[in-house]
Design an enzyme around this catalytic site. Structure first.
Site, short mmCIF file in Angstrom:
data_model
loop_
_atom_site.label_atom_id
_atom_site.label_comp_id
_atom_site.label_asym_id
_atom_site.label_seq_id
_atom_site.Cartn_x
_atom_site.Cartn_y
_atom_site.Cartn_z
N ARG A 1 1.98 39.00 26.63
CA ARG A 1 2.34 38.22 27.82
C ARG A 1 2.78 36.83 27.36
NH1 ARG A 1 -0.04 37.01 33.88
NH2 ARG A 1 1.63 38.21 34.79
N THR B 1 -7.95 37.65 36.79
CA THR B 1 -9.36 37.32 36.61
C THR B 1 -10.08 37.36 37.95
OG1 THR B 1 -8.93 36.01 34.65
CG2 THR B 1 -10.89 35.42 35.91
N GLN C 1 -6.42 43.11 29.08
CA GLN C 1 -5.76 41.88 28.62
C GLN C 1 -6.74 41.13 27.73
OE1 GLN C 1 -5.00 38.25 30.95
NE2 GLN C 1 -2.84 38.46 30.38
N PRO D 1 -2.40 41.20 35.43
CA PRO D 1 -3.78 40.85 35.06
C PRO D 1 -4.32 39.76 35.97
CG PRO D 1 -2.21 39.86 33.54
CD PRO D 1 -1.43 40.77 34.43
N GLY E 1 -0.61 35.77 25.74
CA GLY E 1 0.05 34.71 24.98
C GLY E 1 0.74 33.71 25.89
N HIS F 1 0.75 30.97 29.60
CA HIS F 1 0.03 30.02 30.47
C HIS F 1 -0.73 28.92 29.75
CE1 HIS F 1 -0.17 33.63 33.51
NE2 HIS F 1 1.06 33.28 33.18
N TYR G 1 -2.65 29.24 26.92
CA TYR G 1 -3.87 29.64 26.20
C TYR G 1 -3.59 29.72 24.69
CZ TYR G 1 -5.74 30.09 30.86
OH TYR G 1 -6.14 29.80 32.14
#
Ligand SMILES: Cc1cc2nc3c(=O)[nH]c(=O)nc-3n(C[C@H](O)[C@H](O)[C@H](O)COP(=O)(O)O)c2cc1C
Length: 376
Positions: A226, A28, A102, A26, A174, A176, A178
């Site tokens: 993730r 961005t 995602q 994924p 789920g 990094h 966040y």
């Protein structure tokens, strides 16, 4: 059969068959103005599918306004965004690949990427389990129980919408640092109610989130979670110091209905803990019994955040490193993990999988930051 052929054997996540073991990580891209991905975004994903990638995991898409990163990312809660996503799904399916969006909620953690003031949305305040960043600073407001229920409902609605549009499953972000990770991590979750406490108690939000998505989209709709040790602002951070801590967190989450774990590391081959060679994806597979996806610097010399500084914009350039292909194949062959996700190398090489399949890795192009300026 040569070792590399294992990459082109079918993979499976829940009931979903995937044509090969290669996923697009994924990423961005911030080309979805107004939160709506246009035909350029659809064509970008279709090119990677036509280039032989078996599973596309899209860039993070926001499940609600409070959780939306401020750049022009897809806002999955808008009806016009969902309509636009149908074109992405159809293009990828026509090329023979599978695709999952995602689903992303940033919690209190703003994205490290630079935000154009023109694109900053009028949005509600940031929210998180305790309103705290990993540094202990306040990053937003505390979610009350009503807010937690509403946020879970937003994820569940997004899961149901993903199924209706024709996506093949969802990936919940789920990792990094966040929102889901903020609940799991002791430094960002200081709650004293049922959503905080010891490692197992801190899983409650994620467990309820997974169950709600399964209930909304159906038990046969695959869910990938993730996860990572590291956070976007702290590469040394660790969710679990030992394999048994990892198990305390992720066994209940696996039992809630996760079909596969996407284990985000910056270097796919690195051992996760001292005294064992097992990677994070290896440990997660061993602990949960679920398929795992590994990621990090595949066919690249430099890891994702190598030498990160203001001047380099945070994302590292890299020359290709072709010997990784055999290394990845041998991990899959011996059952350490099931699939590999390719990030920057797939931005640089839409045909990454085809080049690997035809043994033409000498043709892999370097990843350059300027490639992020266009959707090629
Ligand atoms: C431009 C860019 C954007 C990214 N955006 C996301 C994202 O939206 N969600 C996510 O989970 N990871 C994101 N990542 C991390 C990647 O999925 C991947 O884990 C990382 O790039 C390491 O893989 P690589 O070394 O193959 O590039 C992003 C990475 C890059 C380079």
């Amino acid at each position: 059969m040569s070792a590399v052929d294992v990459l082109f054997s079918p993979g499976r996540i829940g009931g979903l068959e995937i044509p090969n073991r290669i996923a697009m990580a994924p990423m961005t891209r911030e080309f979805s103005h107004g939160g709506v991905p246009g035909p350029d975004v659809a064509a970008y994903y279709a090119r990677r599918a036509a280039g032989g990638c078996g599973l596309i995991i899209t860039e993070g898409m926001a499940v609600n306004a409070a959780g939306a990163h401020d750049g022009p990312i897809p806002l999955f809660y808008q009806p016009q965004t969902l309509a636009a996503c149908r074109a992405i799904v159809d293009g990828v399916h026509r090329a023979g690949a599978r695709i999952m969006p995602q689903l992303w909620h940033v919690g209190v953690q703003d994205s490290p990427t630079e935000v154009n003031p023109q694109t900053v949305k009028q949005r509600p305040p940031r929210v998180g389990p305790s309103g705290l960043l990993g540094t202990g600073e306040v990053g937003g407001e505390v979610l009350d129980e009503r807010g937690i229920a509403d946020t879970i409902a937003d994820f569940a609605r997004a899961a149901q919408a993903a199924r209706e549009i024709g996506f093949d499953g969802i990936e919940i972000h789920g990792a990094h640092g966040y929102l889901p990770d903020q609940f799991l991590w002791s430094r960002t979750n200081r709650r004293r109610d049922g959503y905080g406490g010891d490692a197992r108690e801190r899983t409650r939000f994620v467990v309820e989130l997974i169950r709600a998505c399964k209930a909304a989209a159906g038990p046969d709709f695959p869910i990938v979670l993730r996860m990572s040790q590291w956070k976007s602002f702290d590469y040394a951070a660790r969710l679990a110091e030992t394999p048994s801590q990892l198990e305390a967190i992720f066994l209940p989450i696996a039992e809630a209905g996760v079909d596969a774990f996407h284990c985000s590391t910056r270097r796919f081959w690195e051992p996760a803990f001292a005294e064992s060679d097992l990677t994070l994806a290896g440990w997660m597979r061993k602990i949960t019994g679920s398929p795992t996806i590994a990621v990090g610097s595949v066919t690249l010399e430099n890891d994702f955040k190598h030498d990160r500084s203001e001047a380099t914009g945070g994302i590292a350039e890299s020359a290709p490193r072709t010997r990784d292909v055999e290394a990845v194949a041998s991990f899959i062959e011996r059952g350490e993990f099931d699939m590999i996700a390719v990030g920057r190398a797939m931005i640089a090489n839409p045909d990454w999988a085809a080049l690997v399949r035809s043994r033409e890795t000498h043709k892999l192009r370097s990843f350059r930051r300027e490639q992020l300026a266009a959707l090629d």
